[in-house]
Write an enzyme that holds these catalytic residues in place. Structure first.
Site, PDB file in Angstrom:
ATOM      1  N   TRP A   8     -10.187   4.662   5.224  1.00  0.00           N
ATOM      2  CA  TRP A   8     -11.761   5.517   4.830  1.00  0.00           C
ATOM      3  C   TRP A   8     -10.851   6.750   4.032  1.00  0.00           C
ATOM      4  CZ3 TRP A   8     -14.290   6.143  10.316  1.00  0.00           C
ATOM      5  CH2 TRP A   8     -15.422   5.434   9.717  1.00  0.00           C
ATOM      6  N   HIS A  98       0.788   3.902   1.270  1.00  0.00           N
ATOM      7  CA  HIS A  98      -0.265   3.801   0.383  1.00  0.00           C
ATOM      8  C   HIS A  98      -0.317   4.355  -0.793  1.00  0.00           C
ATOM      9  CE1 HIS A  98      -4.083   4.116  -1.343  1.00  0.00           C
ATOM     10  NE2 HIS A  98      -4.808   3.214  -0.940  1.00  0.00           N
ATOM     11  N   GLU A 147      -1.982  -3.374  -3.707  1.00  0.00           N
ATOM     12  CA  GLU A 147      -2.581  -2.832  -5.015  1.00  0.00           C
ATOM     13  C   GLU A 147      -2.626  -2.033  -6.007  1.00  0.00           C
ATOM     14  OE1 GLU A 147      -5.233  -1.181  -1.606  1.00  0.00           O
ATOM     15  OE2 GLU A 147      -3.880   0.236  -1.431  1.00  0.00           O
ATOM     16  N   GLY A 153     -10.389   2.854  -6.804  1.00  0.00           N
ATOM     17  CA  GLY A 153     -11.153   3.226  -6.631  1.00  0.00           C
ATOM     18  C   GLY A 153     -11.467   3.259  -8.674  1.00  0.00           C
ATOM     19  N   SER A 184     -10.753  -2.415  -5.333  1.00  0.00           N
ATOM     20  CA  SER A 184     -11.899  -2.276  -5.798  1.00  0.00           C
ATOM     21  C   SER A 184     -12.448  -3.492  -5.365  1.00  0.00           C
ATOM     22  CB  SER A 184     -11.820  -2.399  -7.565  1.00  0.00           C
ATOM     23  OG  SER A 184     -11.913  -1.240  -8.569  1.00  0.00           O
ATOM     24  N   GLY A 205     -11.480  -0.023   0.738  1.00  0.00           N
ATOM     25  CA  GLY A 205     -11.452   1.776   1.007  1.00  0.00           C
ATOM     26  C   GLY A 205     -13.184   2.924   0.730  1.00  0.00           C
TER      27      GLY A 205
HETATM   28  P1  PGA Z   1     -10.963   1.173  -3.552  1.00  0.00           P
HETATM   29  O1  PGA Z   1      -9.463   1.963  -2.495  1.00  0.00           O
HETATM   30  O2  PGA Z   1     -11.260  -0.407  -2.637  1.00  0.00           O
HETATM   31  O3  PGA Z   1     -11.502   2.547  -3.489  1.00  0.00           O
HETATM   32  O4  PGA Z   1     -10.377   0.619  -4.695  1.00  0.00           O
HETATM   33  C1  PGA Z   1      -8.587   0.239  -2.132  1.00  0.00           C
HETATM   34  C2  PGA Z   1      -7.146   1.185  -1.181  1.00  0.00           C
HETATM   35  O5  PGA Z   1      -7.035   2.630  -2.204  1.00  0.00           O
HETATM   36  O6  PGA Z   1      -7.117   0.738  -0.276  1.00  0.00           O
END
Ligand code: PGA
Length: 224
Positions: A8, A98, A147, A153, A184, A205
């Protein structure tokens, strides 16, 4: 077992946390038989962990909780830091490294190594984020979440083929006992990742903030 992790980030307030659990409860309890092969892990902001835990337990939800950060120190005079042992009273998992923390809070590979050392000495399991196949992975992480920064995002996920190739590399080198893809992930692409045997789950996310969108991911993942 496939892992669906909700990150979150710094979103929601206590009211919204309550509403999210209330809604997800309806979907999860009505579809309990679909969830046998899934481990659902929700990582709220730290201050909402006690509330999340209370609601999870009250509603008897098949959800594990995770934190988004951990101290690199064991305990003592480190103002503002929360140790792995303290976290273990609230969560089963913690996200470490992250890219947003690397980028905005200056977290380095050396610092992340210390964080993983602390997590290894606790009951909590680590979800260690890497940005590409070259990101150093400390010894003893429990899960690696691949990631790529450009996929976070943006609505532009990496391809399942790329993710699968990185999973294969890391698993061959024994760096990743479990491999997640993040960036995403939505209900319409989750299956394309987790249908790969080498991809053990996803880190979500934006699409985890809305209970219906998150349920869509869980529901489609359950078709595995
Ligand atoms: P997202 O983020 O699903 O909004 O792309 C993933 C994350 O940063 O863990």
């Amino acid at each position: 077992m496939k892992y669906i992790v909700a990150n979150w980030k710094s979103n929601k307030n206590s009211l919204k946390v309550g509403e999210w659990f209330e809604k997800i409860k309806e979907y999860l309890l009505a579809n309990a038989n679909k969830l046998k092969n899934l481990e659902i892990i929700v990582c709220p902001p730290l201050v909402y962990l006690p509330l999340g835990r209370k609601l999870r337990d009250a509603y008897k939800l098949p959800i594990k909780l995770g934190a988004q950060n951990v101290s690199p120190f064991v305990e003592g005079a480190y103002t503002g830091e929360i140790t792995a042992k303290q976290l273990s009273e609230l969560v089963e998992y913690v996200i470490v490294g992250h890219s947003e923390r690397r980028m905005h809070l200056g977290e380095t590979d050396e610092l992340l190594e210390k964080k993983i050392e602390q997590v290894k000495n606790s009951q909590v399991k680590s979800i260690f984020c890497i940005q590409n196949a070259k990101t150093p992975i400390p010894q003893g992480v429990d899960m690696v979440a691949y990631e790529p920064v450009g996929a976070i995002g943006t609505g532009q996920p990496d391809t399942p083929e790329n993710a699968k190739e990185i999973a294969r590399l890391l698993k061959n080198e024994k760096k990743a006992p479990l491999f997640l893809y993040g960036g995403s992930v939505k209900s319409d692409n989750v299956l394309s990742f987790i249908k790969e045997e080498s991809i053990d789950g996803v880190l979500v996310g934006g699409a985890s903030l809305d209970p219906l969108a998150f349920w869509g991911i869980i529901s489609n993942a359950s078709a595995i």
